[in-house]
Design an enzyme around this catalytic site. Sequence first.
Site, short mmCIF file in Angstrom:
data_model
loop_
_atom_site.label_atom_id
_atom_site.label_comp_id
_atom_site.label_asym_id
_atom_site.label_seq_id
_atom_site.Cartn_x
_atom_site.Cartn_y
_atom_site.Cartn_z
N ILE A 687 9.93 30.17 17.73
CA ILE A 687 11.34 29.79 17.56
C ILE A 687 12.04 30.58 16.46
CG2 ILE A 687 11.08 27.45 18.46
CD1 ILE A 687 10.86 26.43 15.62
N GLY A 690 11.00 35.94 10.49
CA GLY A 690 11.77 36.50 9.39
C GLY A 690 10.90 37.25 8.41
N LYS A 694 6.33 34.02 10.95
CA LYS A 694 6.82 33.50 12.22
C LYS A 694 6.81 31.98 12.20
CE LYS A 694 5.13 37.33 15.14
NZ LYS A 694 4.28 37.66 16.31
N ASP A 807 18.00 31.33 -2.55
CA ASP A 807 18.26 31.97 -1.26
C ASP A 807 18.98 31.00 -0.33
OD1 ASP A 807 18.32 34.06 0.52
OD2 ASP A 807 16.29 33.76 1.26
#
Length: 977
Positions: A687, A690, A694, A807
């Site tokens: 799904i 990045g 995973k 972030d």
Amino acid sequence: MAKQPTSISLQILTVFLIYLCSFQLSSCLKVETEALLEFKKLIIDPLNHLESWKDSDSPCKFYGVHCDNATGLVTEISLDNLNLSGQISPSLSALQNLTSLVLTSHSLTGPLPNELSKCINLKVLNVSGNYLSGGIPDLSMLTNLVALDLSINSFTGAFPSWVGNLTGLVSLGLGLNDYDEGEIPESIGNLKKLYWLYLADSKLRGGIPESIFELEALGTLDICVNKITGNFPVSIGKLKNLFKIELYANNLTGELPTGLANLTLLEEFDVSNNQMYGTIPEEIGNLKKLTVFQLSKNNFSGKIPAGFGEMQHLDGFSIYKNSFTGEFPQDLGRYSPLNSIDISENKFSGPFPKYLCQNKNLQNLLALENNFSGVFPDTYADCSPLQRLRINQNRLEGPIPDGVWALPKVQVVDFSDNGFTGGISPGIGEALQLNEIMLSNNRFSGELPREIGKLTLLERIYLDNNGFSGLIPSELGALKQITSLHLEANGLSGSIPSELANCPRLVNLDLASNMLSGSIPSSLSKMASLNSLNLSRNELTGSIPRGFEKLRLSSVDLSNNHLSGSVPPYFLTVAGDKALLGNNGLCLDESKSSNRKFIDSGLPICDHKNGHKSFIKSKLAVFCVILLALVVFLCGLLFMSYRNFKKGEADGQLGDEKGMTPWKLESFQQVDFDVEDICEVDEDNLIGSGGTGKVYRLDLKKGCGTVAVKQLWKGNGVKLMAAEMDILGKIRHRNILKLYACLMKEGSNFLVFEYMPNGNLFQALHREIKAGKPELDWCQRYRIALGAAKGIAYLHHDCSPPIVHRDIKSTNILLDEDYEAKIADFGVARVADQTSPKGSEMSCFAGTHGYIAPEMAYSLKITEKSDVYSFGVVLLELVTGKRPIEEDYGDGKDLVYWVSTHLNSRENVIRVLDEKAVTEVLQDDAIKVLKIATLCTSKLPNLRPSMKEVIKMLVDAEPGGAFRSSDNFEKNDKAYL
């Protein structure tokens, strides 16, 4: 008679010349009027300050315009802090007699016109505090300039080296811009008249040119927040007129030279956050005019010179995070108006200094993490201005003076981790501004005063691990702002006050390890905000309130009490069996306990007719279950051995299975799964992917729901896992993604999270239900914004110490089945440095392009305000429906810049709004959120609100609700907004 024609001719000539000069002057005035009106055309003036600028009037009547009394020609334009926006017109170059142009503290954008170099009579040019961009034009022709200030803008390109030609300059400000990295030009040494030099945050590297130390008139030297290297300059002692030195946040090394003592006019000195070392020369104690002295975050050692105790003007003293030793000068502050002192994280010993508040001006007293011993002086009992008092982690003892408990303005009191004794004075009821009180790990005793209930601003109470006794005051139920209440590990007795349920914001309640008795108040089940509950190791009786099934608890512990009755199955799912150990009277309702997980809990099955089934029968059932599990486990081992034999040496990111090294499992919350299920994720269920790994969707067997599994890339996997485990393993909040467990084996790393069926916010913003109709309407976007804000506010304000995410972005805000927002991905999060007013130094750069706060371009030292900026970008995404970075914004530009260019009128603001989600009736509501976003993305961190303030403003911006702006909100409005 012969001379008469000549006389008449002269008169005619004189009249003609006067008429000609008048005509020329009139012509000049017309040119200047047209130039000013052309300037006005490019300016957005929401408050109509320039209303007097009209074609029919003389320029001398224009607001902010000054003229020469004799000629009427314009000599000065002074427009300061009027909330103007737009651009500076090149037409100003027509004002040939202009000597001063001041356009400070607006929202002006675009370039600084090259044509200004034609205004050769300019003596003052000040456009600081705007958003001007592009390269700075060559202004070396303006040789009459005395003051040039282009600071606090967005200028790019090379640092202007031509300034060395402006030899008449007395004042030069070029700091806080976005130049290319470069060095300080040696030619600055030509400016022999220079008194004020401001080059802060200019991306400067290398050493400070020796030529600067020939500027004998220099009074202010500010080159802070750059990458200046080399030893602290010894030659600085030659600048006898210096009264201010700002060199903090660089890479300076070396020691402080004794020559500093020659700067007898020196008032402010700051070299914090460098790499300097050595001792403070005794001679510096003789600088009698010092008002601010800051050496924080270096490697200094030794003693503080006794001369600091005799200073009469010292206002701020900050030396935290060094290695200073010995006794602190007892007289420091005795003769000076000391306002703020931070000597934390050193190695001071001996008695605590007595006279820091002698002149009743002290607001901040931070002395944590030292070795001070003895009693806390009673001289602070009448220090009425004190707001922050942190002396935790020392070796202080004895009682706290009564007056200290009653300080009227104190907001934070932290006495934790000492050896204090005595009780809390009832006078604490006078400390009406108190926001946090931390007394953990001392030897305090006595009863808790009921007067604590008067402190309506209290948010956090940490009284754990002391000797408090008696009842928990029911008056604590009046604390409407309280979020954390920690009273564990004391000798408190009596019942748990049902009034605690009246605390609407209480998130963490810990009353463990006391002598509390009676039943658990059923009223606690109504606390929607409660996230963590610990009542373990008490003497509680009765049953678990049925309403507890409705609580969204992430952490609960009721173990080692005398509880009885049936356990709600859902509550067991949340709590886990360990949370109920030591309560022999608890049992499971057989009609609701068919799930094997409940049977495995070890609790007996309830017998509604005859009480519990027999002890033997229950134990036999448990034994059978264990035996069956053992058989299944052995069969599983045989199967795995056979499979690995067939499979041979495994490859890929799961590492080497051949050696059958067991998986290391660490659980943080109760969830039922098999390790092998997690490690055999299917690529069909991928799904997301990045920079860290995973993410897969995994449906657990036995009908235990769905989880998300992150398989970390090799290399940085262990580091990222450790970061997330350290943060998410300790915190609990409904708007923070739950971490269930982590698995590790030979380079393979998995994190198991709760599954978010609606993906992340970025995806949802750019999905459409059908053509032209977005997935998220405005009301949903608003609720997501408020939920995400609460999650970040929890990190900043309810975690101790605070956590900086580093972030925040729309892809890290996940959405559950009800589109409730949850903050995720804590791989680069860090604990904030509370002792530093300037923030924490992070070991590595973090963040995502488009979300990174401007200050991150020059420093790794961040505060919670960097998260606020990133959240402001998320708000802009919600309002506009746009991405943080798009080609349409222009080269190197982002969403923040693009929005800033549309705030000049309501029409343009409405064009910013996402028309697919914001209907006409909702435009005002969306504009309220846009206002909040512009505050959050302010260029300077100190202008941004805290997340607590953001939540208040968002609550006021609820669709359909009245909007009540805070003072801070109004003060920072931009242009139309």
